[in-house]
Design an enzyme around this catalytic site. Sequence first.
Site, PDB file in Angstrom:
ATOM      1  CD  GLU A  30      -3.016  -0.715  -0.056  1.00  0.00           C
ATOM      2  OE1 GLU A  30      -3.091   0.444  -0.514  1.00  0.00           O
ATOM      3  OE2 GLU A  30      -3.669  -1.665  -0.518  1.00  0.00           O
ATOM      4  CE1 TYR A  58      -7.149   3.259  -0.525  1.00  0.00           C
ATOM      5  CE2 TYR A  58      -4.756   3.321  -0.315  1.00  0.00           C
ATOM      6  CZ  TYR A  58      -5.894   2.748  -0.837  1.00  0.00           C
ATOM      7  OH  TYR A  58      -5.790   1.640  -1.637  1.00  0.00           O
ATOM      8  CG  ASP A 104      -8.280   2.907  -5.186  1.00  0.00           C
ATOM      9  OD1 ASP A 104      -9.496   2.867  -5.488  1.00  0.00           O
ATOM     10  OD2 ASP A 104      -7.445   2.077  -5.613  1.00  0.00           O
ATOM     11  CB  CYS A 160     -15.353   0.562 -13.803  1.00  0.00           C
ATOM     12  SG  CYS A 160     -16.390   2.043 -13.805  1.00  0.00           S
ATOM     13  CB  CYS A 199     -20.386  -1.082 -19.787  1.00  0.00           C
ATOM     14  SG  CYS A 199     -19.733   0.561 -19.384  1.00  0.00           S
ATOM     15  CB  CYS A 257     -19.612  -3.946 -15.459  1.00  0.00           C
ATOM     16  SG  CYS A 257     -19.722  -3.239 -13.794  1.00  0.00           S
TER      17      CYS A 257
END
Length: 351
Positions: free
Chosen positions: A43, A126, A144, A196, A203, A206
């Site tokens: 991270e 975060y 994020d 996305c 799409c 998705c």
Amino acid sequence: MTARAATLLQWYDRNAREMPWRVSPADRLDGVRPDPYRVWLSEVMLQQTTVAAVTGYFQRFTTLWPDVMVLARADDAAVMGEWAGLGYYARARNLLKCARVVADDLGGCFPDTREGLMALPGVGPYTAAAIASIAFDRPETVVDGNVERVMARLHDIHTPLPKAKVELTNLAKALTPSNRPGDYAQAVMDLGATICTPRNPACGFCPWRPECEGCAKGTATDLPRREPKKPKPTRHGYVYIARRGDGAMLLERRPDNGLLGGMLGWPGSDWEEQPQPAPPVRADWKELPAQVLHTFTHFHLRLTVLVADVPAGAEPWAGEFLPRATFRPSDLPTVMRKAFDLARDQFENDR
């Protein structure tokens, strides 16, 4: 758990990306727990950087320093050298500070709550939420850039970023389940990274398409909206690359605070609109015809590079000579390595 969260987790179970720091959904189901050290390290590395760029660095770091106790005892210069190229060097300094707090004060164990993690050096909201969720399965909301994009499209939010951050975070929070929150957090990020996407979202693949307001209204590709960026100013500076007769190079370690803090670099001037020359040693300096062009977060930089060969007895008033055997260009931050690449061509041409 909402139906949306359940649908996304089913998609993630089939499509989760493989990453060296990630425990797959199947392995988690078998009882394998993520290593908080690897989650934390990934991270920190991923801030402002892509998975593709980080993977090699992560693998080298975990080979050299496989756990937090080993990293805490690492030499600062070695860690900064391995970090070179990832940018945002304050992260590397905080990485060492955090590792030493965990090792010395917490017995090598990372806190398992968002609040406890935020007390560590360099760990912001975060990062704390991500570690708490992914490593410890806490139901924290992890947001994020990928998640912001998914939420903006799913709910057809037209408020521009950064104004929309609170709204998008609240929408993401409403969907975060108490069951498998770590997998869910990674699932939303994977959805944004692979389906996305910023341009040309897929799409048709998705799992949330039937409920996506942006897709239904034809606005998805325009979201999220952003405030216009202010143009970046350009700063200028001088760097001086001196080579001694025995091959030693004149270098200095930059102050811990500020850009490139704690990193090795070439002595030089301040970076400003009209910098003043600042040679570090008496020499017959030769200005190179090409300049270094580099972009930082808030400004562009143009560096004029000057090179010189100096005798064995040269006494610099800035920096110190590093023996040829211990000088590694790879230890330099990117902007300084660019300058060295120009100088190396000049030195070779002078032979």
